[in-house]
Write a protein that holds these residues in place. Structure first.
Motif, PDB file in Angstrom:
ATOM      1  N   SER A   1       0.872  -1.102   0.127  1.00  0.00           N
ATOM      2  CA  SER A   1       0.025  -0.039  -0.003  1.00  0.00           C
ATOM      3  C   SER A   1       0.986   1.243   0.063  1.00  0.00           C
ATOM      4  O   SER A   1       2.068   1.294   0.418  1.00  0.00           O
ATOM      5  N   GLU A  21      -4.489   1.713  -0.881  1.00  0.00           N
ATOM      6  CA  GLU A  21      -4.420   3.023  -0.274  1.00  0.00           C
ATOM      7  C   GLU A  21      -4.054   3.088   1.323  1.00  0.00           C
ATOM      8  O   GLU A  21      -4.763   2.303   2.168  1.00  0.00           O
ATOM      9  N   THR A  58      -8.738  11.000  -3.657  1.00  0.00           N
ATOM     10  CA  THR A  58      -8.718   9.424  -3.967  1.00  0.00           C
ATOM     11  C   THR A  58     -10.499   8.935  -3.251  1.00  0.00           C
ATOM     12  O   THR A  58     -10.980   9.612  -2.471  1.00  0.00           O
ATOM     13  N   ASP A 104       0.324   5.876   0.302  1.00  0.00           N
ATOM     14  CA  ASP A 104      -0.316   7.021   0.160  1.00  0.00           C
ATOM     15  C   ASP A 104      -0.177   8.160  -0.903  1.00  0.00           C
ATOM     16  O   ASP A 104       0.571   7.440  -1.599  1.00  0.00           O
ATOM     17  N   GLU A 105      -0.920   9.071  -0.908  1.00  0.00           N
ATOM     18  CA  GLU A 105      -0.883  10.055  -2.107  1.00  0.00           C
ATOM     19  C   GLU A 105       0.625  10.381  -2.393  1.00  0.00           C
ATOM     20  O   GLU A 105       1.003  10.907  -3.424  1.00  0.00           O
ATOM     21  N   SER A 165      -8.733   1.471  -3.301  1.00  0.00           N
ATOM     22  CA  SER A 165      -9.027   2.917  -3.687  1.00  0.00           C
ATOM     23  C   SER A 165      -8.800   3.181  -5.102  1.00  0.00           C
ATOM     24  O   SER A 165      -8.090   2.422  -5.832  1.00  0.00           O
ATOM     25  N   ARG A 206      -4.076   4.972   4.582  1.00  0.00           N
ATOM     26  CA  ARG A 206      -4.833   6.201   4.763  1.00  0.00           C
ATOM     27  C   ARG A 206      -5.321   6.399   6.291  1.00  0.00           C
ATOM     28  O   ARG A 206      -5.879   5.389   6.585  1.00  0.00           O
ATOM     29  N   CYS A 209      -7.184   6.616  -7.406  1.00  0.00           N
ATOM     30  CA  CYS A 209      -6.805   8.007  -7.338  1.00  0.00           C
ATOM     31  C   CYS A 209      -7.019   8.787  -8.743  1.00  0.00           C
ATOM     32  O   CYS A 209      -6.757   8.334  -9.774  1.00  0.00           O
TER      33      CYS A 209
END
Length: 265
Positions: free
Chosen positions: A59, A87, A109, A61-62, A96, A89, A98
């Motif tokens: 996984s 993702e 997301t 994150d952004e 997720s 989070r 994006c």
């Protein structure tokens, strides 16, 4: 307003983010050559579907390197991009999608709300529906199994979505169901609905592709086959106005009578 959608019907390689990124890059190049405005990838295309006990490890994150790489390519190719990934989070892991703007900025997301079968062992369920204002209209996202719940697309439509995008990892024997559901979600909400479904086999599961786009009249603008392939299709957002002249599904609802819909088990 015309929008060119590119559906990247790909076969992800399980656990291999680098190989999948390279494949995504090739599809983005192809989409740019066709002067596409937006590219839609499948559900969990970054990692493959059955990540199971490696889901948390894979996984991001952004700010993750893979997400930033795709954002760089989106900017390079001037291509709005939607793709599926696991993702990380707020301490949880989500299935997720994006949404990246054509300038490489991450618009946000969406976390899958309806989790299929054993997905709940590895993912938390999302809690909210999002619609984004973009230069290509108002865009909502739902992921695979979300498509099978009419409430998902209806809420997105009520929030003003004009195009609903559905990254998908759908398997046999649900070919007919996917085709019908995409058409139904489009016509009953008078919006465009596009799904990109992956192909290939993981464990004993065969993913069948047949990516599609349905217009607000419920007709297929595109219905793909079961090969790894990119599909370019143009939609005309002025069709929304024509479809909504009659019948007026959203205007003619009787929400005051629907309360027990949410109360029933």
């Amino acid at each position: 307003m015309n929008v060119k959608l590119f559906l990247a019907q790909m076969e992800p390689i399980l656990y291999d983010k680098q190989a999948n990124l390279e494949k995504m890059h090739r599809f983005m190049q192809q989409a740019a050559q066709g002067q596409a405005d937006l590219i839609l990838f499948p559900e969990l295309c970054l990692t493959g579907y059955f990540t199971r006990d490696r889901t948390a490890e894979l996984s991001e994150d952004e700010t993750g390197s893979s997400i930033q790489q795709v954002a760089d390519w989106a900017r390079q190719f001037k291509l709005m991009t939607v793709f599926g990934f696991p993702e990380r989070r707020d301490g949880l892991i989500y299935n997720s999608a994006c949404l990246i703007n054509h300038d490489g900025s991450i618009l946000g997301t969406y976390q899958k709300i309806h989790l299929w079968d054993e997905e709940s062992k590895y993912f938390s369920s999302g809690e909210s529906f999002h619609v984004w204002d973009t230069e290509m209209g108002r865009i909502g996202i739902m992921i695979c199994y979300d498509t099978e719940f009419p409430e998902t697309a209806r809420i997105l439509a009520l929030k003003g979505a004009e195009i609903i995008l559905a990254p998908t990892a759908n398997m046999s024997p649900f070919e007919h169901a996917q085709s019908v559901q995409i058409q139904c979600r489009a016509v009953e909400n008078q919006v465009f609905v596009a799904t990109t479904n992956r192909i290939g086999t993981e464990e004993s599961t065969r993913f069948f592709g047949e990516s599609s786009v349905a217009d607000p009249f419920g007709k297929h603008v595109l219905l793909g086959n079961q090969e790894e392939k990119g599909y370019l299709v143009q939609i005309d957002l002025t069709d929304l106005n024509m479809a909504r002249r009659f019948p007026k599904y959203l205007d003619d609802r009787r929400p005051e009578l629907y309360a027990n819909l949410a109360e029933c088990d």
